[in-house]
Design a protein around this motif. Structure first.
Motif, PDB file in Angstrom:
ATOM      1  N   VAL A   1      10.898   7.597   0.301  1.00 32.65           N
ATOM      2  CA  VAL A   1       8.906   8.297   0.434  1.00 32.65           C
ATOM      3  C   VAL A   1       8.764   7.102  -0.797  1.00 32.65           C
ATOM      4  CG1 VAL A   1       8.153  10.344  -1.561  1.00 32.65           C
ATOM      5  CG2 VAL A   1      10.166  10.405   0.187  1.00 32.65           C
ATOM      6  N   ALA A   2       7.254   6.971  -1.065  1.00 31.98           N
ATOM      7  CA  ALA A   2       6.705   5.845  -1.839  1.00 31.98           C
ATOM      8  C   ALA A   2       6.828   6.607  -2.864  1.00 31.98           C
ATOM      9  CB  ALA A   2       4.354   6.591  -1.311  1.00 31.98           C
ATOM     10  N   SER A   3       6.682   5.251  -3.414  1.00 30.39           N
ATOM     11  CA  SER A   3       7.159   5.681  -5.483  1.00 30.39           C
ATOM     12  C   SER A   3       5.364   6.550  -5.416  1.00 30.39           C
ATOM     13  CB  SER A   3       6.809   3.933  -5.964  1.00 30.39           C
ATOM     14  OG  SER A   3       6.527   4.389  -7.355  1.00 30.39           O
ATOM     15  N   GLY A   4       6.277   7.672  -6.834  1.00 28.04           N
ATOM     16  CA  GLY A   4       4.653   8.398  -7.246  1.00 28.04           C
ATOM     17  C   GLY A   4       5.171   9.556  -6.256  1.00 28.04           C
TER      18      GLY A   4
ATOM     19  N   SER B   1       0.705  -1.067  -0.204  1.00 29.96           N
ATOM     20  CA  SER B   1       0.161   0.334  -0.067  1.00 29.96           C
ATOM     21  C   SER B   1       1.107   0.995  -0.088  1.00 29.96           C
ATOM     22  CB  SER B   1      -1.199   0.142   1.201  1.00 29.96           C
ATOM     23  OG  SER B   1      -1.735   1.126   0.911  1.00 29.96           O
ATOM     24  N   HIS B   2      -0.490   2.090   0.477  1.00 29.85           N
ATOM     25  CA  HIS B   2       1.027   3.876   0.291  1.00 29.85           C
ATOM     26  C   HIS B   2       0.219   4.838   1.305  1.00 29.85           C
ATOM     27  CE1 HIS B   2      -2.078   6.225  -2.464  1.00 29.85           C
ATOM     28  NE2 HIS B   2      -1.840   4.675  -3.292  1.00 29.85           N
ATOM     29  N   PRO B   3       0.494   6.012   1.049  1.00 28.72           N
ATOM     30  CA  PRO B   3       0.498   7.079   2.901  1.00 28.72           C
ATOM     31  C   PRO B   3      -1.127   6.661   2.506  1.00 28.72           C
ATOM     32  CG  PRO B   3       2.579   7.227   2.873  1.00 28.72           C
ATOM     33  CD  PRO B   3       2.162   5.776   1.671  1.00 28.72           C
ATOM     34  N   TYR B   4      -1.148   6.924   1.677  1.00 30.00           N
ATOM     35  CA  TYR B   4      -2.407   7.863   1.579  1.00 30.00           C
ATOM     36  C   TYR B   4      -3.629   7.097   1.326  1.00 30.00           C
ATOM     37  CZ  TYR B   4      -0.676  12.333   0.069  1.00 30.00           C
ATOM     38  OH  TYR B   4       0.148  13.855   0.405  1.00 30.00           O
TER      39      TYR B   4
ATOM     40  N   GLN C   1       6.373  -1.909   6.375  1.00 26.36           N
ATOM     41  CA  GLN C   1       6.652  -1.695   4.759  1.00 26.36           C
ATOM     42  C   GLN C   1       7.774   0.105   4.953  1.00 26.36           C
ATOM     43  OE1 GLN C   1       3.472  -1.533   1.580  1.00 26.36           O
ATOM     44  NE2 GLN C   1       2.876  -3.870   2.700  1.00 26.36           N
ATOM     45  N   ARG C   2       7.014   0.669   6.338  1.00 26.07           N
ATOM     46  CA  ARG C   2       8.409   1.797   7.464  1.00 26.07           C
ATOM     47  C   ARG C   2       7.594   3.092   6.186  1.00 26.07           C
ATOM     48  NH1 ARG C   2      13.175   0.885   9.528  1.00 26.07           N
ATOM     49  NH2 ARG C   2      13.801   3.103   8.670  1.00 26.07           N
ATOM     50  N   LEU C   3       6.033   2.986   6.292  1.00 25.81           N
ATOM     51  CA  LEU C   3       4.961   4.033   5.774  1.00 25.81           C
ATOM     52  C   LEU C   3       5.054   4.547   6.588  1.00 25.81           C
ATOM     53  CD1 LEU C   3       2.269   1.884   4.291  1.00 25.81           C
ATOM     54  CD2 LEU C   3       4.475   2.888   2.679  1.00 25.81           C
ATOM     55  N   ALA C   4       5.196   4.619   8.364  1.00 31.90           N
ATOM     56  CA  ALA C   4       5.416   6.378   8.816  1.00 31.90           C
ATOM     57  C   ALA C   4       6.717   6.684   9.405  1.00 31.90           C
ATOM     58  CB  ALA C   4       4.615   6.076   9.350  1.00 31.90           C
TER      59      ALA C   4
ATOM     60  N   ARG D   1      -4.292  -5.290  11.057  1.00 32.93           N
ATOM     61  CA  ARG D   1      -3.360  -6.026  10.250  1.00 32.93           C
ATOM     62  C   ARG D   1      -2.679  -4.796   9.967  1.00 32.93           C
ATOM     63  NH1 ARG D   1      -4.607  -6.201   5.467  1.00 32.93           N
ATOM     64  NH2 ARG D   1      -3.580  -7.902   4.287  1.00 32.93           N
ATOM     65  N   LEU D   2      -3.333  -3.524   9.858  1.00 38.29           N
ATOM     66  CA  LEU D   2      -2.926  -2.622   8.903  1.00 38.29           C
ATOM     67  C   LEU D   2      -1.964  -1.844   9.457  1.00 38.29           C
ATOM     68  CD1 LEU D   2      -3.842  -1.043   6.391  1.00 38.29           C
ATOM     69  CD2 LEU D   2      -5.278   0.599   7.962  1.00 38.29           C
TER      70      LEU D   2
END
Length: 314
Positions: free
Chosen positions: A230-233, A180-183, A215-218, A207-208
């Protein structure tokens, strides 16, 4: 120092406080809607004034347009504009009644067969649009667009036939998330925080949260930004922090982070206030007007988050 509580502040912010500087920034740069929303949240402004300003963005089809979401220009109704409108109505306690019935009819008309919303309806074609928001003829269902709308409607105990299919879509999308990605995660949290089935929401959130950490999103340590990709894109430097996911202590996402991690995150948020009193736009900036209009939105959201977590910003 004035503490930001759960209701609008009863008096003018102290001179040169962070809140006073933000107020000056809003009066200098914001649209009428954000000026009135700031006044409602922090200066005892009226909800009627906010509703009146929001009406300027409403279309005959029940949706909202006219660049309410600054990265989509033009007059046509769009799901992202309409989600923004529902967030404003929720903020002032007016997310219900015939107005929201009309919104639900609009959402029904633009939803896909599975009940979910596309991020952008093809009617946007021909109007200026951020390059990172694709306009296609057959747009796919999108949790980022659907989750916040469904969550806000459930939060306000709105019931409509469209909601049943849209809720089923959200459950399936959230419980199927892998990469996934942060948004997208933020949209899932908005849904889960108000989903009627609380035990199921808590299990999905647990789970989320593990996914976010794996995934080290934060960014858990703002002093070590380079350690978190930084997330892809996303734009360079478009990091996300614990406060972006847990915008209030009551959010299910709050359990994902330790007290120290949340404290560092909120310290970082408070320190991001610029000299002009506003907070910066972290996503990709593609034209002057959308950036100018977005900064007051970001500023109000930063103050809202700091207030919810009991921070002193007055």
């Amino acid at each position: 120092m004035a503490e930001l509580g759960d209701s609008p502040l009863p008096s003018t912010p102290a001179a040169r406080s962070p809140l006073f500087r933000a107020e000056q920034f809003v009066w200098l740069t914001a649209r009428v809607l954000e000026q009135r929303l700031f006044a409602y949240r922090f200066l005892n402004g009226s909800p009627e004034a906010v509703e009146a300003a929001l009406d300027a963005y409403r279309n005959e089809d029940g949706g909202y347009g006219h660049a309410l979401e600054p990265d989509l220009r033009g007059p046509v109704s769009q799901p992202l504009h309409t989600a923004h409108a529902l967030d404003v109505l929720d903020a002032v306690g007016r997310c219900g009644g015939q107005r929201v019935e009309r919104v639900c009819r609009y959402l029904t008309s633009v939803s896909n067969a599975d009940g979910a919303l596309p991020a952008v309806h093809p009617g946007q074609r021909g109007y200026p649009t951020a390059p990172f928001v694709p306009v296609v003829d057959d747009p796919p269902s999108d949790l980022l667009a659907t989750g916040p709308v469904v969550g806000l409607l459930h939060r306000n105990e709105v019931w409509h036939a469209w909601l049943f299919r849209a809720t089923d879509y959200c459950w399936h999308a959230v419980e199927s998330l892998e990469k996934s990605h942060p948004y997208e995660v933020e949209a899932a949290v908005t849904f889960l925080d108000s989903a009627p089935d609380r035990p199921r929401a808590e299990a999905a959130a647990d789970r989320l949260g593990r996914l976010v950490r794996e995934q080290r999103l934060a960014v858990l340590d703002p002093d070590r930004l380079d350690a978190f990709a930084v997330a892809s894109g996303y734009a360079p430097g478009e990091h996300h922090f614990p406060h972006d996911f847990a915008r209030s202590p009551d959010s299910l996402a709050r359990a994902w982070f330790t007290d120290d991690e949340m404290a560092r995150s909120l310290d970082h948020l408070a320190a991001e206030q610029r000299e002009d009193g506003g907070w910066p736009v972290r996503w990709r900036q593609w034209a002057p007007a959308p950036t100018l209009e977005a900064r007051p939105l970001v500023t109000i959201e930063a103050l809202r988050t700091l207030r919810a977590h009991g921070r002193f910003v007055g």
